[in-house]
Motif scaffolding. Structure first.
Motif, PDB file in Angstrom:
ATOM      1  N   PHE A 108     -71.089  20.305 -52.178  1.00 25.82           N
ATOM      2  CA  PHE A 108     -70.857  21.456 -53.037  1.00 25.82           C
ATOM      3  C   PHE A 108     -70.988  21.084 -54.516  1.00 25.82           C
ATOM      4  O   PHE A 108     -71.662  21.757 -55.292  1.00 25.82           O
ATOM      5  CB  PHE A 108     -69.450  21.980 -52.737  1.00 25.82           C
ATOM      6  CG  PHE A 108     -69.076  23.222 -53.469  1.00 25.82           C
ATOM      7  CD1 PHE A 108     -69.703  24.431 -53.222  1.00 25.82           C
ATOM      8  CD2 PHE A 108     -68.045  23.179 -54.405  1.00 25.82           C
ATOM      9  CE1 PHE A 108     -69.336  25.573 -53.898  1.00 25.82           C
ATOM     10  CE2 PHE A 108     -67.676  24.329 -55.091  1.00 25.82           C
ATOM     11  CZ  PHE A 108     -68.318  25.518 -54.834  1.00 25.82           C
ATOM     12  N   MET A 109     -70.367  19.957 -54.902  1.00 28.67           N
ATOM     13  CA  MET A 109     -70.349  19.579 -56.307  1.00 28.67           C
ATOM     14  C   MET A 109     -71.700  19.055 -56.793  1.00 28.67           C
ATOM     15  O   MET A 109     -71.922  18.952 -57.988  1.00 28.67           O
ATOM     16  CB  MET A 109     -69.275  18.510 -56.557  1.00 28.67           C
ATOM     17  CG  MET A 109     -67.866  19.017 -56.380  1.00 28.67           C
ATOM     18  SD  MET A 109     -67.478  20.430 -57.407  1.00 28.67           S
ATOM     19  CE  MET A 109     -66.860  19.595 -58.841  1.00 28.67           C
ATOM     20  N   SER A 110     -72.590  18.699 -55.859  1.00 28.76           N
ATOM     21  CA  SER A 110     -73.875  18.159 -56.314  1.00 28.76           C
ATOM     22  C   SER A 110     -74.897  19.254 -56.621  1.00 28.76           C
ATOM     23  O   SER A 110     -75.970  18.981 -57.142  1.00 28.76           O
ATOM     24  CB  SER A 110     -74.430  17.180 -55.272  1.00 28.76           C
ATOM     25  OG  SER A 110     -74.625  17.866 -54.064  1.00 28.76           O
ATOM     26  N   ILE A 111     -74.543  20.515 -56.318  1.00 24.68           N
ATOM     27  CA  ILE A 111     -75.425  21.630 -56.706  1.00 24.68           C
ATOM     28  C   ILE A 111     -75.346  21.789 -58.224  1.00 24.68           C
ATOM     29  O   ILE A 111     -74.248  21.800 -58.787  1.00 24.68           O
ATOM     30  CB  ILE A 111     -74.980  22.939 -56.019  1.00 24.68           C
ATOM     31  CG1 ILE A 111     -74.958  22.759 -54.502  1.00 24.68           C
ATOM     32  CG2 ILE A 111     -75.886  24.093 -56.423  1.00 24.68           C
ATOM     33  CD1 ILE A 111     -74.272  23.883 -53.762  1.00 24.68           C
ATOM     34  N   SER A 112     -76.498  21.945 -58.904  1.00 20.06           N
ATOM     35  CA  SER A 112     -76.473  21.839 -60.368  1.00 20.06           C
ATOM     36  C   SER A 112     -75.759  23.018 -61.047  1.00 20.06           C
ATOM     37  O   SER A 112     -75.087  22.835 -62.056  1.00 20.06           O
ATOM     38  CB  SER A 112     -77.891  21.660 -60.929  1.00 20.06           C
ATOM     39  OG  SER A 112     -78.550  22.895 -60.959  1.00 20.06           O
ATOM     40  N   VAL A 113     -75.898  24.232 -60.483  1.00 25.21           N
ATOM     41  CA  VAL A 113     -75.191  25.379 -61.079  1.00 25.21           C
ATOM     42  C   VAL A 113     -73.674  25.167 -60.981  1.00 25.21           C
ATOM     43  O   VAL A 113     -72.930  25.406 -61.935  1.00 25.21           O
ATOM     44  CB  VAL A 113     -75.554  26.703 -60.361  1.00 25.21           C
ATOM     45  CG1 VAL A 113     -74.836  27.878 -61.009  1.00 25.21           C
ATOM     46  CG2 VAL A 113     -77.044  26.918 -60.388  1.00 25.21           C
ATOM     47  N   ILE A 114     -73.242  24.714 -59.814  1.00 24.44           N
ATOM     48  CA  ILE A 114     -71.814  24.460 -59.593  1.00 24.44           C
ATOM     49  C   ILE A 114     -71.316  23.406 -60.572  1.00 24.44           C
ATOM     50  O   ILE A 114     -70.243  23.523 -61.161  1.00 24.44           O
ATOM     51  CB  ILE A 114     -71.580  23.966 -58.145  1.00 24.44           C
ATOM     52  CG1 ILE A 114     -72.100  24.983 -57.128  1.00 24.44           C
ATOM     53  CG2 ILE A 114     -70.104  23.656 -57.897  1.00 24.44           C
ATOM     54  CD1 ILE A 114     -71.323  26.249 -57.048  1.00 24.44           C
ATOM     55  N   ASN A 115     -72.144  22.389 -60.748  1.00 25.59           N
ATOM     56  CA  ASN A 115     -71.784  21.315 -61.664  1.00 25.59           C
ATOM     57  C   ASN A 115     -71.596  21.831 -63.089  1.00 25.59           C
ATOM     58  O   ASN A 115     -70.619  21.496 -63.766  1.00 25.59           O
ATOM     59  CB  ASN A 115     -72.896  20.265 -61.636  1.00 25.59           C
ATOM     60  CG  ASN A 115     -72.337  18.889 -61.894  1.00 25.59           C
ATOM     61  OD1 ASN A 115     -71.686  18.679 -62.920  1.00 25.59           O
ATOM     62  ND2 ASN A 115     -72.558  17.971 -60.982  1.00 25.59           N
ATOM     63  N   ALA A 116     -72.529  22.686 -63.524  1.00 30.75           N
ATOM     64  CA  ALA A 116     -72.414  23.277 -64.865  1.00 30.75           C
ATOM     65  C   ALA A 116     -71.153  24.134 -64.969  1.00 30.75           C
ATOM     66  O   ALA A 116     -70.423  24.077 -65.959  1.00 30.75           O
ATOM     67  CB  ALA A 116     -73.660  24.112 -65.162  1.00 30.75           C
ATOM     68  N   ALA A 117     -70.889  24.912 -63.906  1.00 32.36           N
ATOM     69  CA  ALA A 117     -69.708  25.766 -63.907  1.00 32.36           C
ATOM     70  C   ALA A 117     -68.444  24.925 -64.053  1.00 32.36           C
ATOM     71  O   ALA A 117     -67.541  25.255 -64.829  1.00 32.36           O
ATOM     72  CB  ALA A 117     -69.653  26.588 -62.615  1.00 32.36           C
TER      73      ALA A 117
END
Lengths: 202, 194
Positions: A108-117
């Motif tokens: 989950f955390m490696s998705i880039s949008v999630i990371n930015a969020a």
């Protein structure tokens, strides 16, 4: 109490606190309205005043308020087993949900949008912490002793961060936070002993 | 043995957690630093987990115990950590409910607890300052390294959300819901960093 009705009672306790555990976001005081509705209004296990007593006890004993309340209500309604079933009910929803999240966490955390969020959220979390400080500040009487304790704890913690020091007894690393909490308790007891006994009941 | 270690570490975090969820963050940070290698969890995780915990039901203490327990030792690790964090409250409240209702009215107990308050507030203030420094100045580097990078974008998000929270409180006479604060921060994060 008959066996059947006792079993029913334990199940009702379990299910009620399962509901409280599943419906309360944010923990702590956010749970109180729901606990009130279930325990005082619907089930009539406690009176309004009992709940206030429990909250006072919860505030001054360690642990989450919700756990404290579940344990206390469970005991009042059905003794030891009551407190066990109520507490289990409260814990199970969080436990299950977090366990599922934990399994997918890395992906989950490696998705880039999630990371930015989450980079944004890290800034927002600091606001939550400041809010918590402002809220708790109202519940404490800040006399001279309290201000000194506050200053020692804050400065001590910051020093340990910058200077990277640790306190060890043998090979056991002493927790600085627990040391400060114990210091607060001891000074509180000394202050009580020194203060005049008159004018205070009990 | 990792399961026993998880149990007793969270037992003693639970024992010293006064004043609700956030008060336990410095304690957890200390413990994670000690067990970082064995548990495979870094202290960076805590900040992100506050957001996860705010947006899922249940008390913070249980959520973070379950999370760290499961990251470190799977389902059984989660069970050990969660039982550990709950047990001190359970035992203490049970004792109070059974025999010692009057102990809470004792003036020495009251006096001791009255002075725990300012310590807890200082510990949470420290956490806020620590997170602030980590977010904006050090960018995940060790605090005592000379490699300081100032993260203007994060500071801008912090100030925007902070200002919004203050204005909201003034206008509506009540605090902004924590989940909403995090949601706004997340959206700003996506806009700025994505």
């Amino acid at each position: 109490m008959k066996k059947e009705s006792r079993f029913l009672c334990l199940m009702t306790l379990f299910l009620t606190f399962l509901k409280v555990g599943a419906l309360t976001f944010g923990g702590g005081y956010a749970m109180i309205p729901i606990i009130h509705k279930e325990v005082v209004e619907k089930k009539k296990w406690l009176r309004q005043n009992d709940l206030l007593d429990i909250l006072a006890i919860s505030e001054s004993t360690p642990g989450p308020i919700a756990v404290n309340t579940a344990t206390y209500v469970g005991y009042q309604v059905a003794g030891f087993w009551g407190s066990l079933f109520a507490t289990l009910g409260l814990v199970i929803p969080s436990f299950t949900i977090i366990l599922i999240i934990s399994t997918f966490y890395q992906t989950f955390m490696s998705i880039s949008v999630i990371n930015a969020a989450f980079k944004g959220i890290r800034a927002g979390v600091i606001i939550l912490l400041i809010n918590a400080v402002l809220k708790l500040k109202k519940t404490v009487k800040f006399d001279a002793v309290a201000i000194i304790l506050f200053a020692i704890t804050l400065i001590g913690s910051l020093l340990s961060l910058f200077l990277n020091f640790e306190i060890k007894i043998g090979t056991f690393k002493v927790s600085l936070s627990i040391l400060f909490i114990l210091m607060g308790m001891i000074i509180g007891i000394i202050a009580t002993a020194l203060s005049k006994k008159g004018g205070q009941k009990e | 043995m990792i399961f026993f270690e998880l149990f007793y570490t969270f037992f003693y975090i639970g024992l010293f957690t006064f004043g609700g969820g956030y008060a336990m963050i410095p304690l957890i940070e200390e413990q994670i630093k000690v067990h970082e290698v064995a548990w495979g969890v870094s202290s960076e995780v805590i900040t992100d987990f506050i957001a996860v915990s705010e947006s899922t039901p249940g008390p913070f203490a249980i959520n973070i115990a379950t999370f760290i327990g499961s990251q470190a030792g799977g389902v059984f690790g989660a069970i050990c950590a969660t039982i550990g964090v709950v047990l001190p409250s359970f035992i203490i409240i049970l004792l109070i409910a059974m025999i010692m209702k009057r102990i809470m009215k004792n003036r020495f107990v009251k006096g001791a607890l009255a002075k725990v308050g300012p310590v807890i507030i200082a510990l949470i203030s420290y956490t806020a300052i620590n997170f602030f420094l980590k977010m904006f100045l050090y960018q995940g580097h060790a605090v005592n390294s000379c490699d300081i990078a100032f993260d203007r974008a994060s500071l801008a998000i912090f100030l925007t959300v902070g200002l919004f929270t203050i204005i909201y409180k003034k206008e509506k006479k009540k605090g902004l819901n924590p989940i909403l604060i995090l949601l706004i921060s997340a959206v700003l994060g996506i806009i700025v960093f994505q």
